[in-house]
Design a protein around this motif. Structure first.
Motif, mmCIF file in Angstrom:
data_model
loop_
_atom_site.group_PDB
_atom_site.id
_atom_site.type_symbol
_atom_site.label_atom_id
_atom_site.label_comp_id
_atom_site.label_asym_id
_atom_site.label_seq_id
_atom_site.Cartn_x
_atom_site.Cartn_y
_atom_site.Cartn_z
ATOM 1 N N ARG A 1 21.649 -36.790 17.292
ATOM 2 C CA ARG A 1 22.342 -37.844 18.034
ATOM 3 C C ARG A 1 21.380 -39.007 18.230
ATOM 4 N N TRP A 2 21.917 -40.195 18.450
ATOM 5 C CA TRP A 2 21.097 -41.373 18.705
ATOM 6 C C TRP A 2 20.788 -41.448 20.197
ATOM 7 N N ALA A 3 19.535 -41.728 20.537
ATOM 8 C CA ALA A 3 19.113 -41.841 21.931
ATOM 9 C C ALA A 3 18.295 -43.116 22.103
ATOM 10 N N LEU A 4 18.502 -43.785 23.211
ATOM 11 C CA LEU A 4 17.740 -44.989 23.524
ATOM 12 C C LEU A 4 16.288 -44.600 23.759
ATOM 13 N N SER A 5 15.372 -45.209 23.022
ATOM 14 C CA SER A 5 13.974 -44.787 23.141
ATOM 15 C C SER A 5 13.235 -45.504 24.260
ATOM 16 N N GLN A 6 13.696 -46.686 24.646
ATOM 17 C CA GLN A 6 13.055 -47.377 25.763
ATOM 18 C C GLN A 6 13.531 -46.725 27.048
ATOM 19 N N TYR A 7 12.641 -46.566 27.978
ATOM 20 C CA TYR A 7 13.031 -45.882 29.200
ATOM 21 C C TYR A 7 12.881 -46.819 30.378
ATOM 22 N N GLY A 8 13.947 -47.128 30.997
ATOM 23 C CA GLY A 8 13.926 -47.998 32.163
ATOM 24 C C GLY A 8 14.296 -49.423 31.815
#
Length: 109
Positions: free
Chosen positions: A78-85
């Protein structure tokens, strides 16, 4: 997003996400372009309407499997947003229209 074998519980991640995002009101978004830069990495140019300000920014996505490792297109994942916050992509320099600017434009017109 967490990669690799060190993973937090779903509950802990939910609390962290709530702490990071609960004060923000994302009311609209538009995906302008998707750029696949590697087998498991993509960047999206997006417009985000957050708390009345429009941001034009780049979001980096990584394709991951259930174990949290990168997964190429032909693998399950699955695709996940890599930037956090939000502070990583909702920056003052990415604002293209704010409520104050919009009000001034309409008042001057």
């Amino acid at each position: 997003m967490e990669l690799g074998s060190t993973r937090s519980s779903v509950g802990k991640l939910a609390v962290l996400a709530k702490d990071l995002y609960e004060a923000l009101d994302l009311s609209a978004w538009t995906v302008l372009r998707v750029r696949h830069v590697a087998a498991a990495v993509a960047h999206t140019d997006v417009l985000l309407l957050v708390d009345g300000s429009t941001y034009r920014t780049d979001l980096r996505w990584v394709r991951v499997n259930d174990a949290g490792s990168t997964a190429t297109e032909w693998e399950s994942g699955r695709w996940a947003l890599s930037q956090y916050g939000p502070s990583l992509f909702l920056k003052p320099e990415t604002i293209i229209e704010s409520p104050t600017e919009s009000d001034e434009t309409h008042a001057a017109g």
